[in-house]
Design an enzyme around this catalytic site. Structure first.
Site, short mmCIF file in Angstrom:
data_model
loop_
_atom_site.label_atom_id
_atom_site.label_comp_id
_atom_site.label_asym_id
_atom_site.label_seq_id
_atom_site.Cartn_x
_atom_site.Cartn_y
_atom_site.Cartn_z
CB SER A 112 6.45 5.51 -22.90
OG SER A 112 5.29 5.16 -22.18
CE1 TYR A 147 6.30 0.70 -25.56
CE2 TYR A 147 5.91 1.82 -23.47
CZ TYR A 147 5.86 1.81 -24.86
OH TYR A 147 5.37 2.91 -25.52
N1 CAA Z 1 -0.40 -3.96 -10.73
C1 CAA Z 1 -0.09 -5.08 -10.04
N2 CAA Z 1 -0.60 -6.29 -10.34
C2 CAA Z 1 -1.45 -6.37 -11.36
C3 CAA Z 1 -1.80 -5.24 -12.13
C4 CAA Z 1 -1.25 -3.99 -11.77
N3 CAA Z 1 -1.53 -2.87 -12.44
N4 CAA Z 1 -2.66 -5.63 -13.08
C5 CAA Z 1 -2.83 -6.95 -12.91
N5 CAA Z 1 -2.11 -7.40 -11.87
C6 CAA Z 1 -2.02 -8.76 -11.37
C7 CAA Z 1 -3.39 -9.42 -11.36
O1 CAA Z 1 -4.05 -9.13 -10.13
C8 CAA Z 1 -3.04 -10.88 -11.46
O2 CAA Z 1 -2.63 -11.37 -10.21
P1 CAA Z 1 -2.98 -12.90 -9.75
O3 CAA Z 1 -2.35 -13.79 -10.79
O4 CAA Z 1 -2.36 -12.99 -8.41
O5 CAA Z 1 -4.48 -12.98 -9.76
C9 CAA Z 1 -1.82 -10.90 -12.37
O6 CAA Z 1 -1.25 -9.57 -12.28
C10 CAA Z 1 -2.17 -11.20 -13.82
O7 CAA Z 1 -3.03 -10.15 -14.28
P2 CAA Z 1 -3.87 -10.27 -15.60
O8 CAA Z 1 -4.94 -11.30 -15.42
O9 CAA Z 1 -4.31 -8.91 -16.05
O10 CAA Z 1 -2.84 -10.87 -16.62
P3 CAA Z 1 -2.98 -11.03 -18.12
O11 CAA Z 1 -1.92 -11.99 -18.48
O12 CAA Z 1 -4.38 -11.30 -18.53
O13 CAA Z 1 -2.67 -9.56 -18.69
C11 CAA Z 1 -1.35 -7.69 -19.25
C12 CAA Z 1 -1.43 -8.97 -18.45
C13 CAA Z 1 -1.41 -8.01 -20.76
C14 CAA Z 1 -0.02 -7.05 -18.94
C15 CAA Z 1 -2.56 -6.78 -18.92
O14 CAA Z 1 -2.62 -6.63 -17.51
C16 CAA Z 1 -2.47 -5.42 -19.54
O15 CAA Z 1 -2.71 -5.24 -20.73
N6 CAA Z 1 -2.11 -4.37 -18.78
C17 CAA Z 1 -1.94 -3.02 -19.25
C18 CAA Z 1 -0.48 -2.75 -19.53
C19 CAA Z 1 -0.31 -1.41 -20.17
O16 CAA Z 1 -0.61 -0.38 -19.59
N7 CAA Z 1 0.20 -1.39 -21.43
C20 CAA Z 1 0.33 -0.19 -22.16
C21 CAA Z 1 0.27 -0.51 -23.63
S1 CAA Z 1 0.19 0.98 -24.64
C22 CAA Z 1 1.72 1.63 -24.45
O17 CAA Z 1 2.64 1.02 -23.98
C23 CAA Z 1 1.90 3.04 -24.90
C24 CAA Z 1 2.51 3.85 -23.85
O18 CAA Z 1 3.71 4.08 -23.90
C25 CAA Z 1 1.65 4.43 -22.82
P1 NAP Z 2 1.81 2.35 -33.82
O1 NAP Z 2 0.64 3.03 -34.40
O2 NAP Z 2 1.77 0.87 -33.63
O3 NAP Z 2 3.09 2.75 -34.68
C1 NAP Z 2 4.34 2.16 -34.48
C2 NAP Z 2 5.05 2.13 -35.81
O4 NAP Z 2 6.37 1.58 -35.64
C3 NAP Z 2 4.32 1.26 -36.82
O5 NAP Z 2 4.23 1.95 -38.04
C4 NAP Z 2 5.23 0.04 -36.94
O6 NAP Z 2 5.18 -0.57 -38.19
C5 NAP Z 2 6.59 0.67 -36.71
N1 NAP Z 2 7.57 -0.34 -36.37
C6 NAP Z 2 7.46 -1.30 -35.41
N2 NAP Z 2 8.56 -2.07 -35.40
C7 NAP Z 2 9.38 -1.58 -36.36
C8 NAP Z 2 10.66 -1.96 -36.85
N3 NAP Z 2 11.33 -2.99 -36.32
N4 NAP Z 2 11.20 -1.23 -37.85
C9 NAP Z 2 10.54 -0.21 -38.41
N5 NAP Z 2 9.33 0.20 -38.00
C10 NAP Z 2 8.76 -0.50 -37.00
O7 NAP Z 2 2.16 2.94 -32.40
P2 NAP Z 2 2.22 4.44 -31.90
O8 NAP Z 2 1.32 4.54 -30.75
O9 NAP Z 2 2.12 5.40 -33.00
O10 NAP Z 2 3.71 4.45 -31.29
C11 NAP Z 2 4.75 5.25 -31.81
C12 NAP Z 2 5.80 5.43 -30.73
O11 NAP Z 2 5.23 6.14 -29.64
C13 NAP Z 2 6.34 4.12 -30.14
O12 NAP Z 2 7.71 4.25 -29.89
C14 NAP Z 2 5.58 4.00 -28.85
O13 NAP Z 2 6.26 3.21 -27.92
C15 NAP Z 2 5.48 5.45 -28.46
N6 NAP Z 2 4.45 5.77 -27.50
C16 NAP Z 2 3.16 5.50 -27.82
C17 NAP Z 2 2.18 5.83 -26.89
C18 NAP Z 2 0.74 5.56 -27.12
O14 NAP Z 2 -0.01 5.67 -26.16
N7 NAP Z 2 0.29 5.23 -28.32
C19 NAP Z 2 2.54 6.41 -25.67
C20 NAP Z 2 3.88 6.66 -25.40
C21 NAP Z 2 4.82 6.35 -26.35
P3 NAP Z 2 4.16 -1.83 -38.41
O15 NAP Z 2 2.80 -1.32 -38.14
O16 NAP Z 2 4.40 -2.24 -39.80
O17 NAP Z 2 4.61 -2.84 -37.39
#
Ligand code: CAA
Ligand code: NAP
Length: 247
Positions: free
Chosen positions: A141, A154
């Site tokens: 990622s 992660y």
């Molecule tokens: N950098 C630094 N500090 C940050 C920040 C950032 N980017 N974002 C928030 N903070 C701080 C806030 O200011 C806050 O500080 P205070 O407590 O001092 O006010 C503190 O962190 C808590 O922030 P939140 O209120 O946002 O906390 P939360 O518990 O509600 O949410 C979280 C936390 C769930 C991690 C949320 O911020 C979030 O979802 N962030 C996005 C994370 C992300 O990008 N995930 C990707 C998922 S998809 C994926 O993973 C696929 C992939 O590979 C790309």
């Molecule tokens: P997704 O739609 O949630 O697919 C993830 C799949 O993995 C689901 O089918 C899930 O099954 C399966 N899985 C989870 N835990 C498992 C386990 N223990 N054993 C077997 N299968 C399991 O997510 P996605 O976005 O396609 O993600 C696929 C991959 O790409 C992940 O490795 C993710 O980290 C990576 N990735 C995603 C993004 C993005 O932006 N979407 C970016 C960078 C990398 P269930 O649904 O049944 O749990």
């Protein structure tokens, strides 16, 4: 040439589905591996058949569990033959700021996103080396490359995927087996749609292309990496992130 067998974990998720479809179009026999608790398998298969993809072999198992991975590969070999191409794609998020992150959220992400590579690759890498051809494609990622607040678990796992990829690539380089990683940016799948709407909007605003990736764009890159013409590429981590981050 006999038909190649491609094994995709997390096959019924967003990226997994696109990768399975790309491989089917390339003429491979696709083994779609899914989590045993996934209860929409029949609907997924019906959707695939509707789209013209009728020949997927399905195996169920938990990538975080070594014995389960061994059983999945045994079932795949019995149904389709030895695995030529492995895509380690299954993954999860358990996002929390580190101050609030619990040990179970750390453990779940490390075992599903990183230990799974040991569990799955162990089943196929020696056989690929013995047959003199193989492709291992690991889904990392952008956040494994740049880090991300809220994703210490992660990002650590996805950075680990890159270290694993570089090491195994060296071990298998003389055996006709390539090992590469792709590092996608934010792709429009269930995983990304789980991000709070306002936070997701602020993330998209930082992407130079100002949009999420399409799963098919990841499928196309996996298709290239699996091909014979990608035979000189190994140990690479390919950024595909709309300009979000350059290594
Ligand atoms: N950098 C630094 N500090 C940050 C920040 C950032 N980017 N974002 C928030 N903070 C701080 C806030 O200011 C806050 O500080 P205070 O407590 O001092 O006010 C503190 O962190 C808590 O922030 P939140 O209120 O946002 O906390 P939360 O518990 O509600 O949410 C979280 C936390 C769930 C991690 C949320 O911020 C979030 O979802 N962030 C996005 C994370 C992300 O990008 N995930 C990707 C998922 S998809 C994926 O993973 C696929 C992939 O590979 C790309
Ligand atoms: P997704 O739609 O949630 O697919 C993830 C799949 O993995 C689901 O089918 C899930 O099954 C399966 N899985 C989870 N835990 C498992 C386990 N223990 N054993 C077997 N299968 C399991 O997510 P996605 O976005 O396609 O993600 C696929 C991959 O790409 C992940 O490795 C993710 O980290 C990576 N990735 C995603 C993004 C993005 O932006 N979407 C970016 C960078 C990398 P269930 O649904 O049944 O749990």
């Amino acid at each position: 040439m006999t038909q190649r067998i491609a094994f995709v974990t997390g096959a019924m998720g967003g990226l997994g589905t696109a990768i399975c479809q790309a491989f089917a179009k390339d003429g491979y026999k696709v083994v779609a591996a899914y989590h045993p608790e996934f209860d929409n398998k029949d609907a997924w298969l019906a959707e695939m058949a509707e789209a013209g993809f009728k020949d997927f072999v399905c195996v169920a198992g938990d990538v975080a569990d070594l014995a389960s991975c061994a059983a999945m590969v045994t079932a795949a070999e019995a149904a389709a033959g030895p695995v030529d191409i492995l895509v380690n794609n299954a993954g999860i998020t358990r996002d929390k700021m580190f101050a609030k992150m619990e040990k179970d959220q750390w453990d779940a992400v490390i075992s599903t996103n990183l230990t799974s590579l040991f569990n799955m690759t162990k089943q196929v890498s020696a056989k690929m080396a013995a047959q003199g051809w193989g492709r291992i494609i690991n889904i990392s990622s952008v956040n494994g490359v740049k880090g991300q607040a809220g994703q210490a678990n992660y990002a650590a796992a996805k950075a680990g995927v890159i270290g694993f990829t570089k090491s195994l690539a060296q071990e298998l380089a003389t055996k006709g087996v390539t090992v590469n990683a792709i590092a996608p940016g934010y792709v429009a799948t269930k995983m990304v749609m789980a991000i709070r709407e306002d936070i997701l909007k602020s993330i998209v605003d930082t992407i130079p292309m100002r949009r999420l990736a399409k799963p098919e764009e990841m499928g196309a890159l996996c298709s290239y990496l699996a091909s014979d013409l990608a035979g000189y590429m190994t140990g690479a981590t390919l950024n595909i992130n709309g300009g979000l981050y350059f290594q």
